[in-house]
Design a protein around this motif. Structure first.
Motif, PDB file in Angstrom:
ATOM      1  N   VAL A   1      -0.687  10.486 -41.606  1.00  0.00           N
ATOM      2  CA  VAL A   1      -0.903  11.926 -41.492  1.00  0.00           C
ATOM      3  C   VAL A   1      -2.319  12.215 -41.002  1.00  0.00           C
ATOM      4  O   VAL A   1      -2.535  13.055 -40.131  1.00  0.00           O
ATOM      5  CB  VAL A   1      -0.622  12.625 -42.841  1.00  0.00           C
ATOM      6  CG1 VAL A   1      -1.026  14.087 -42.800  1.00  0.00           C
ATOM      7  CG2 VAL A   1       0.849  12.498 -43.193  1.00  0.00           C
ATOM      8  N   SER A   2      -3.302  11.485 -41.525  1.00  0.00           N
ATOM      9  CA  SER A   2      -4.679  11.735 -41.097  1.00  0.00           C
ATOM     10  C   SER A   2      -4.883  11.345 -39.635  1.00  0.00           C
ATOM     11  O   SER A   2      -5.583  12.033 -38.893  1.00  0.00           O
ATOM     12  CB  SER A   2      -5.666  10.990 -42.000  1.00  0.00           C
ATOM     13  OG  SER A   2      -5.533   9.593 -41.832  1.00  0.00           O
ATOM     14  N   ARG A   3      -4.262  10.244 -39.208  1.00  0.00           N
ATOM     15  CA  ARG A   3      -4.379   9.857 -37.798  1.00  0.00           C
ATOM     16  C   ARG A   3      -3.716  10.879 -36.884  1.00  0.00           C
ATOM     17  O   ARG A   3      -4.251  11.218 -35.829  1.00  0.00           O
ATOM     18  CB  ARG A   3      -3.760   8.484 -37.577  1.00  0.00           C
ATOM     19  CG  ARG A   3      -4.608   7.370 -38.122  1.00  0.00           C
ATOM     20  CD  ARG A   3      -3.986   6.033 -37.832  1.00  0.00           C
ATOM     21  NE  ARG A   3      -4.815   4.954 -38.368  1.00  0.00           N
ATOM     22  CZ  ARG A   3      -4.481   3.697 -38.356  1.00  0.00           C
ATOM     23  NH1 ARG A   3      -3.324   3.322 -37.851  1.00  0.00           N
ATOM     24  NH2 ARG A   3      -5.278   2.776 -38.847  1.00  0.00           N
TER      25      ARG A   3
ATOM     26  N   GLU B   1       6.806  17.773 -44.741  1.00  0.00           N
ATOM     27  CA  GLU B   1       5.368  17.528 -44.615  1.00  0.00           C
ATOM     28  C   GLU B   1       4.783  16.993 -45.913  1.00  0.00           C
ATOM     29  O   GLU B   1       3.988  16.051 -45.907  1.00  0.00           O
ATOM     30  CB  GLU B   1       4.641  18.809 -44.225  1.00  0.00           C
ATOM     31  CG  GLU B   1       4.817  19.225 -42.792  1.00  0.00           C
ATOM     32  CD  GLU B   1       4.083  20.511 -42.486  1.00  0.00           C
ATOM     33  OE1 GLU B   1       4.041  21.412 -43.365  1.00  0.00           O
ATOM     34  OE2 GLU B   1       3.549  20.621 -41.375  1.00  0.00           O
ATOM     35  N   GLN B   2       5.174  17.587 -47.038  1.00  0.00           N
ATOM     36  CA  GLN B   2       4.647  17.155 -48.335  1.00  0.00           C
ATOM     37  C   GLN B   2       5.073  15.723 -48.667  1.00  0.00           C
ATOM     38  O   GLN B   2       4.272  14.926 -49.142  1.00  0.00           O
ATOM     39  CB  GLN B   2       5.105  18.113 -49.440  1.00  0.00           C
ATOM     40  CG  GLN B   2       4.474  19.469 -49.343  1.00  0.00           C
ATOM     41  CD  GLN B   2       5.121  20.467 -50.296  1.00  0.00           C
ATOM     42  OE1 GLN B   2       5.982  20.107 -51.085  1.00  0.00           O
ATOM     43  NE2 GLN B   2       4.705  21.726 -50.204  1.00  0.00           N
ATOM     44  N   SER B   3       6.322  15.395 -48.387  1.00  0.00           N
ATOM     45  CA  SER B   3       6.782  14.039 -48.694  1.00  0.00           C
ATOM     46  C   SER B   3       6.135  13.015 -47.765  1.00  0.00           C
ATOM     47  O   SER B   3       5.815  11.901 -48.186  1.00  0.00           O
ATOM     48  CB  SER B   3       8.305  13.949 -48.620  1.00  0.00           C
ATOM     49  OG  SER B   3       8.747  14.213 -47.314  1.00  0.00           O
ATOM     50  N   LEU B   4       5.898  13.387 -46.510  1.00  0.00           N
ATOM     51  CA  LEU B   4       5.213  12.487 -45.584  1.00  0.00           C
ATOM     52  C   LEU B   4       3.772  12.268 -46.013  1.00  0.00           C
ATOM     53  O   LEU B   4       3.272  11.140 -45.989  1.00  0.00           O
ATOM     54  CB  LEU B   4       5.262  13.044 -44.163  1.00  0.00           C
ATOM     55  CG  LEU B   4       4.603  12.197 -43.082  1.00  0.00           C
ATOM     56  CD1 LEU B   4       5.290  10.836 -42.995  1.00  0.00           C
ATOM     57  CD2 LEU B   4       4.652  12.902 -41.751  1.00  0.00           C
ATOM     58  N   LEU B   5       3.106  13.320 -46.439  1.00  0.00           N
ATOM     59  CA  LEU B   5       1.727  13.193 -46.906  1.00  0.00           C
ATOM     60  C   LEU B   5       1.653  12.308 -48.144  1.00  0.00           C
ATOM     61  O   LEU B   5       0.741  11.482 -48.278  1.00  0.00           O
ATOM     62  CB  LEU B   5       1.133  14.573 -47.203  1.00  0.00           C
ATOM     63  CG  LEU B   5      -0.318  14.610 -47.646  1.00  0.00           C
ATOM     64  CD1 LEU B   5      -1.209  14.006 -46.579  1.00  0.00           C
ATOM     65  CD2 LEU B   5      -0.746  16.023 -47.940  1.00  0.00           C
ATOM     66  N   ALA B   6       2.636  12.418 -49.018  1.00  0.00           N
ATOM     67  CA  ALA B   6       2.642  11.585 -50.224  1.00  0.00           C
ATOM     68  C   ALA B   6       2.978  10.137 -49.897  1.00  0.00           C
ATOM     69  O   ALA B   6       2.427   9.210 -50.499  1.00  0.00           O
ATOM     70  CB  ALA B   6       3.652  12.142 -51.236  1.00  0.00           C
ATOM     71  N   ALA B   7       3.843   9.919 -48.903  1.00  0.00           N
ATOM     72  CA  ALA B   7       4.295   8.570 -48.597  1.00  0.00           C
ATOM     73  C   ALA B   7       3.294   7.796 -47.740  1.00  0.00           C
ATOM     74  O   ALA B   7       3.083   6.598 -47.956  1.00  0.00           O
ATOM     75  CB  ALA B   7       5.644   8.617 -47.887  1.00  0.00           C
ATOM     76  N   ASP B   8       2.671   8.465 -46.763  1.00  0.00           N
ATOM     77  CA  ASP B   8       1.791   7.754 -45.838  1.00  0.00           C
ATOM     78  C   ASP B   8       0.613   8.638 -45.423  1.00  0.00           C
ATOM     79  O   ASP B   8       0.593   9.210 -44.332  1.00  0.00           O
ATOM     80  CB  ASP B   8       2.586   7.317 -44.607  1.00  0.00           C
ATOM     81  CG  ASP B   8       1.879   6.237 -43.797  1.00  0.00           C
ATOM     82  OD1 ASP B   8       0.718   5.926 -44.119  1.00  0.00           O
ATOM     83  OD2 ASP B   8       2.493   5.720 -42.858  1.00  0.00           O
ATOM     84  N   PRO B   9      -0.399   8.765 -46.266  1.00  0.00           N
ATOM     85  CA  PRO B   9      -1.526   9.643 -45.941  1.00  0.00           C
ATOM     86  C   PRO B   9      -2.345   9.167 -44.737  1.00  0.00           C
ATOM     87  O   PRO B   9      -2.904   9.976 -43.999  1.00  0.00           O
ATOM     88  CB  PRO B   9      -2.368   9.655 -47.212  1.00  0.00           C
ATOM     89  CG  PRO B   9      -1.919   8.491 -48.007  1.00  0.00           C
ATOM     90  CD  PRO B   9      -0.524   8.178 -47.590  1.00  0.00           C
TER      91      PRO B   9
END
Length: 104
Positions: free
Chosen positions: A25-27, A14-22
């Motif tokens: 994640v928001s969508r 989750e943390q790496s996904l949030l850092a890579a493509d915020p």
């Protein structure tokens, strides 16, 4: 239930996904909130049937050629089927959508 190890790995993902493509994640978060609240998700009204008979017949013919070519191991037939299916989908995307009498 997830084990402690699985939870920690999930957290790292989750943390790496949030850092890579915020934006992604928001969508996804917004979609999840809408689904939990029961708000209907807007879907595209486009379909092969609404595009008309020609794209539908082209797609059906292309899929038949794919199956026949695959069974006969004939590459030119498979390629023709792929091209027909792609043409049908392209035609369906570019033609104006007709409204069905029962939905209008």
């Amino acid at each position: 239930m997830l084990s402690d190890r699985e939870r920690s790995q999930f957290s790292l993902i989750e943390q790496s996904l949030l850092a890579a493509d915020p934006l992604f994640v928001s969508r996804c978060s917004a979609l999840g909130r809408r689904l939990r609240r029961g708000v209907p998700v807007r879907r595209s009204a486009r379909s092969m049937h609404a595009a008309g008979a020609i794209p539908t017949v082209l797609l059906a013919g292309g899929l038949v050629l794919l199956v026949v070519g695959g069974a006969a191991a004939a590459v030119p037939i498979v390629v023709t089927g792929i091209l027909m299916a792609m043409a049908a989908l392209g035609l369906a995307l570019t033609t104006p959508q007709r409204t069905r009498p029962d939905t209008a």
